[in-house]
Design a protein around this motif. Structure first.
Motif, PDB file in Angstrom:
ATOM      1  N   GLU A  73       0.734  -1.198  -0.166  1.00  0.00           N
ATOM      2  CA  GLU A  73       0.068   0.006   0.077  1.00  0.00           C
ATOM      3  C   GLU A  73       0.959   1.311  -0.236  1.00  0.00           C
ATOM      4  N   LYS A  74       2.136   1.097   0.724  1.00  0.00           N
ATOM      5  CA  LYS A  74       2.949   2.553   0.947  1.00  0.00           C
ATOM      6  C   LYS A  74       3.919   2.542  -0.213  1.00  0.00           C
ATOM      7  N   ASN A  75       4.339   1.639  -0.675  1.00  0.00           N
ATOM      8  CA  ASN A  75       5.518   1.677  -1.735  1.00  0.00           C
ATOM      9  C   ASN A  75       5.243   0.813  -3.100  1.00  0.00           C
ATOM     10  N   GLY A  76       4.020   0.176  -3.033  1.00  0.00           N
ATOM     11  CA  GLY A  76       3.866  -0.496  -4.356  1.00  0.00           C
ATOM     12  C   GLY A  76       4.644  -2.012  -4.305  1.00  0.00           C
ATOM     13  N   LEU A  77       4.667  -2.314  -5.495  1.00  0.00           N
ATOM     14  CA  LEU A  77       5.216  -3.954  -5.640  1.00  0.00           C
ATOM     15  C   LEU A  77       6.799  -3.751  -5.353  1.00  0.00           C
ATOM     16  N   ASP A  78       7.621  -2.780  -5.760  1.00  0.00           N
ATOM     17  CA  ASP A  78       8.978  -2.632  -5.809  1.00  0.00           C
ATOM     18  C   ASP A  78       9.169  -2.660  -4.027  1.00  0.00           C
ATOM     19  N   GLY A  79       8.596  -1.823  -3.495  1.00  0.00           N
ATOM     20  CA  GLY A  79       8.837  -1.671  -2.113  1.00  0.00           C
ATOM     21  C   GLY A  79       8.467  -3.114  -1.281  1.00  0.00           C
ATOM     22  N   ALA A  80       7.529  -3.675  -1.833  1.00  0.00           N
ATOM     23  CA  ALA A  80       7.080  -5.001  -1.227  1.00  0.00           C
ATOM     24  C   ALA A  80       8.149  -5.978  -1.559  1.00  0.00           C
ATOM     25  N   ARG A  81       8.872  -5.942  -2.936  1.00  0.00           N
ATOM     26  CA  ARG A  81       9.999  -6.735  -3.064  1.00  0.00           C
ATOM     27  C   ARG A  81      11.162  -6.481  -2.368  1.00  0.00           C
ATOM     28  N   ARG A  82      11.559  -5.544  -2.206  1.00  0.00           N
ATOM     29  CA  ARG A  82      12.716  -5.128  -1.259  1.00  0.00           C
ATOM     30  C   ARG A  82      12.582  -5.632   0.058  1.00  0.00           C
ATOM     31  N   PHE A  83      11.558  -5.452   0.678  1.00  0.00           N
ATOM     32  CA  PHE A  83      11.060  -6.039   1.953  1.00  0.00           C
ATOM     33  C   PHE A  83      11.094  -7.567   1.855  1.00  0.00           C
ATOM     34  N   SER A  84      10.778  -8.090   0.899  1.00  0.00           N
ATOM     35  CA  SER A  84      10.703  -9.584   0.657  1.00  0.00           C
ATOM     36  C   SER A  84      12.372 -10.075   0.697  1.00  0.00           C
ATOM     37  N   GLU A  85      13.025  -9.288  -0.057  1.00  0.00           N
ATOM     38  CA  GLU A  85      14.196  -9.847  -0.442  1.00  0.00           C
ATOM     39  C   GLU A  85      14.933  -9.571   0.993  1.00  0.00           C
ATOM     40  N   GLU A  86      14.918  -8.512   1.803  1.00  0.00           N
ATOM     41  CA  GLU A  86      15.468  -8.396   3.043  1.00  0.00           C
ATOM     42  C   GLU A  86      15.113  -9.691   4.199  1.00  0.00           C
ATOM     43  N   VAL A  87      13.873  -9.889   4.086  1.00  0.00           N
ATOM     44  CA  VAL A  87      13.502 -10.976   4.686  1.00  0.00           C
ATOM     45  C   VAL A  87      13.997 -12.247   4.510  1.00  0.00           C
ATOM     46  N   PHE A  88      14.097 -12.433   3.198  1.00  0.00           N
ATOM     47  CA  PHE A  88      14.466 -13.722   2.749  1.00  0.00           C
ATOM     48  C   PHE A  88      16.062 -14.164   3.090  1.00  0.00           C
ATOM     49  N   GLY A  89      16.783 -12.939   2.970  1.00  0.00           N
ATOM     50  CA  GLY A  89      18.297 -13.322   3.255  1.00  0.00           C
ATOM     51  C   GLY A  89      18.360 -13.637   5.044  1.00  0.00           C
ATOM     52  N   VAL A  90      17.630 -13.088   5.727  1.00  0.00           N
ATOM     53  CA  VAL A  90      17.757 -13.226   7.218  1.00  0.00           C
ATOM     54  C   VAL A  90      17.012 -14.725   7.334  1.00  0.00           C
ATOM     55  N   LEU A  91      16.178 -14.970   6.765  1.00  0.00           N
ATOM     56  CA  LEU A  91      15.187 -16.102   7.123  1.00  0.00           C
ATOM     57  C   LEU A  91      16.347 -17.348   6.283  1.00  0.00           C
ATOM     58  N   PHE A  92      16.827 -17.184   5.395  1.00  0.00           N
ATOM     59  CA  PHE A  92      17.538 -18.678   4.869  1.00  0.00           C
ATOM     60  C   PHE A  92      18.606 -18.604   5.445  1.00  0.00           C
ATOM     61  N   THR A  93      19.393 -17.587   5.943  1.00  0.00           N
ATOM     62  CA  THR A  93      20.641 -17.815   6.821  1.00  0.00           C
ATOM     63  C   THR A  93      20.219 -18.559   8.479  1.00  0.00           C
ATOM     64  N   VAL A  94      19.126 -18.128   8.872  1.00  0.00           N
ATOM     65  CA  VAL A  94      18.911 -18.502  10.077  1.00  0.00           C
ATOM     66  C   VAL A  94      18.385 -20.135   9.708  1.00  0.00           C
ATOM     67  N   LEU A  95      17.681 -20.323   8.786  1.00  0.00           N
ATOM     68  CA  LEU A  95      17.264 -21.794   8.656  1.00  0.00           C
ATOM     69  C   LEU A  95      18.296 -22.792   8.113  1.00  0.00           C
ATOM     70  N   LEU A  96      19.329 -22.246   7.598  1.00  0.00           N
ATOM     71  CA  LEU A  96      20.499 -23.148   7.486  1.00  0.00           C
ATOM     72  C   LEU A  96      21.102 -23.268   8.591  1.00  0.00           C
ATOM     73  N   CYS A  97      21.392 -22.365   9.524  1.00  0.00           N
ATOM     74  CA  CYS A  97      22.229 -22.477  10.618  1.00  0.00           C
ATOM     75  C   CYS A  97      21.408 -23.453  11.565  1.00  0.00           C
ATOM     76  N   LEU A  98      20.040 -23.522  11.803  1.00  0.00           N
ATOM     77  CA  LEU A  98      19.138 -24.136  12.468  1.00  0.00           C
ATOM     78  C   LEU A  98      19.049 -25.708  12.043  1.00  0.00           C
ATOM     79  N   THR A  99      19.203 -25.736  10.819  1.00  0.00           N
ATOM     80  CA  THR A  99      19.118 -27.226  10.393  1.00  0.00           C
ATOM     81  C   THR A  99      20.397 -27.833  10.588  1.00  0.00           C
ATOM     82  N   ILE A 100      21.587 -27.270  10.516  1.00  0.00           N
ATOM     83  CA  ILE A 100      23.101 -27.747  10.810  1.00  0.00           C
ATOM     84  C   ILE A 100      23.005 -28.074  12.332  1.00  0.00           C
ATOM     85  N   VAL A 101      22.435 -27.158  13.081  1.00  0.00           N
ATOM     86  CA  VAL A 101      22.424 -27.559  14.707  1.00  0.00           C
ATOM     87  C   VAL A 101      21.338 -28.615  14.979  1.00  0.00           C
TER      88      VAL A 101
END
Length: 532
Positions: A73-101
């Motif tokens: 609503e605030k920034n359109g699809l481009d803003g939503a995509r940036r937010f998604s990429e920020e979340v994806f980077g953190v989530l992927f890293t956390v999941l990789l470490c969690l799976t190994i542990v």
């Protein structure tokens, strides 16, 4: 698209998944029964599955969706995509470490968290460790997939996320068919199913990621950074994970308790599979659609529309759930016998699972109402209050389960679950009403007791019909005869219920017609702004 049509879109995919899930469970019951391999597989699978629903579906469908909708609503699809990429980077890293542990800690986790009761059976204990280690990467795939499903739901593209889980059942049915064709023993079946679960995770992730790209958002990998948006998501996600996954927390705890008695874990799982059909088709569909719609209505300042969404959702869920609850309560034994009693699944197992399923029937409306009430908090970015109520519910569940299990076995655990569920419902609803977030709705208040009466009359009719036709539902009766009899009873019960529901005024054609035609006001507003 009307609210009910959105429910139907999600429910159709969920229904397909549940139907194939039944097929999978029927084959598993025939191949493994409630024996040691079944216990090992079900306990091992419950661990990554619990994490998936707890930290993936629960957290992201509750915390990620409102924030993603706000970015659109605030920034359109481009803003939503940036937010998604920020979340994806953190989530992927956390999941990789969690799976190994988790992979390295699996012997410790099985011994103290998943199934401590298996220690007395060294073979079952070792099998559970190995099967859980094979399946745990499923969590990472499904967590990333849940994030993308939340994106699709916010973009009003519900079908891909709803249909993706069907492929888990497709793969596992294929594994069971191959094992039957080649005459594999129980242990080989267990290992094949575990590898199938891991493969299904990658398939489901591929489906939703493809759908996201087709929706116009291509997610690239960014170096994980805790941006303000990501921090806000994490603040909301932790309590949302606990709240949205309360049922899964209770199931994991109950698996831990039940592991001390042979066959108890599998009995709970088989009963849960049947009870998940109405819960998934109605409850999950309503929760999936209601959260983004409610968040959008609140952000546009349309409080009347928000209240209407909540009331109609409760009305719709109870209209469909009450007859299902009544049928599970009355017809649990013939349903379990029809679906499971063959091969290694004995008549004694049928009686145990049927008793658990009947108890679950009493709790079905509670767990569906929880899914309808929680979006009222999450859409307002309040995830703390439901988390507190979830914690109270867990305490009640654990206390009752530990008290009742020694005397009543798995049935005592089922009682603990439904009592905890109803307490959670009361706490959620009373808080919404006290805060003024749930307005009085006279049509809803007058319809609910009439729907309850219609369901009670239907249950009574089914009970006497079963006494009359009981010889067609007994052990040893051919499958097609049992299926036809159960089908006729369900159809007759449905006719009685819907006739009474409409006749008593619990539902009316105008209500159904308005629900089918009504479009969310925010959606109309958006169309108007787009055309301008």
């Amino acid at each position: 698209m009307s609210l009910v049509k959105k429910f139907a879109t999600v429910a159709s995919g969920t229904l397909a998944s549940r139907i194939f899930g039944f097929t999978r469970e029927m084959l598993m019951a025939a191949a493994l029964g409630t024996g040691p391999v079944a216990d090992a597989f079900n306990a091992a699978f419950r661990f990554p599955n619990t994490f998936r629903r707890l930290f993936a579906e629960g957290a992201f469908n509750s915390a990620f969706v409102p924030l993603f909708a706000k970015e659109i609503e605030k920034n359109g699809l481009d803003g939503a995509r940036r937010f998604s990429e920020e979340v994806f980077g953190v989530l992927f890293t956390v999941l990789l470490c969690l799976t190994i542990v988790m992979e390295l800690s699996m012997p410790f986790l099985v011994r103290y968290v998943i199934a401590p009761g298996f220690i007395d059976d060294p073979q079952k204990f070792r099998n559970t460790i190995t099967l859980a280690a094979i399946m745990f990467p499923y969590l990472a795939c499904m967590s990333l997939g849940a994030m993308m499903s939340g994106m699709l739901n916010s973009l009003h593209r519900y079908f891909a996320a709803a249909i993706a889980p069907v492929f888990l059942n497709f793969i596992l049915i294929g594994v069971l068919g191959w094992a039957w064709y080649n005459g594999h023993d129980a242990m080989s079946v267990g290992y094949g199913l575990s590898w199938g679960v891991m493969a299904a995770g990658f398939v489901q992730l591929a489906i939703v990621s493809t759908a996201v790209r087709k929706a116009g958002i291509k997610i690239g990998f960014r170096r994980p950074r805790f941006t303000p948006n990501v921090k806000r998501l994490l603040i909301l996600a932790l309590p949302a994970a606990v709240t949205g996954g309360i049922t899964q927390i209770n199931l994991l705890i109950n698996t831990n308790i039940a592991s001390s008695r042979e066959g108890a874990v599998s009995s709970l799982v088989y009963a849960d599979r049947i009870y998940q059909l109405p819960l998934g088709v109605v409850g999950i569909a309503v929760a999936t659609v209601l959260l983004p719609e409610l968040a959008r209505a609140l952000r546009s300042g349309n409080l009347k529309e928000a209240a209407n969404l909540q009331n109609r959702s409760v009305e719709f869920t109870l209209f469909l759930t009450l007859p299902a609850a009544a049928a599970l309560l009355v017809m649990s034994e013939p349903i379990v016998r029809l679906l499971y009693e063959r091969g290694e699944f004995s008549p004694d197992a049928t009686r145990v699972v049927a008793g658990i399923l009947a108890i679950y029937g009493l709790g079905l409306p509670a767990f569906v109402l929880i899914k309808a009430f929680i979006p009222g908090f999450f859409a307002r970015e309040d995830t703390r209050t439901p988390m507190i109520f979830a914690a109270i519910s867990v305490i009640v569940n654990v206390t009752l389960a530990l008290t009742l299990f020694p005397r009543y076995g798995a049935a005592g655990i089922a009682v603990a679950e439904i009592v905890a569920g109803w307490i959670n419902v009361v706490l959620l609803f009373s808080t919404l009403a006290w805060r003024g977030h749930w307005g009085k709705d006279i049509p809803l208040l007058t319809r609910i007791p009439r729907l309850v009466l219609a369901a009670a009359v239907m249950a009574g009719g089914l009970y006497y019909a079963m006494q009359w036709q009981g010889h067609l539902l007994a052990t040893g009766v051919p499958f097609l005869v049992q299926a036809a009899t159960v089908g006729l009873l369900v159809a007759a019960g449905g006719i009685v219920y819907f006739a009474l529901a409409f006749g008593l005024g619990g539902a009316n054609a105008g209500m159904i017609r308005r629900s089918l035609k009504r479009k969310a006001a925010v959606g109309v507003k958006k169309q108007g702004s787009d055309s301008a």
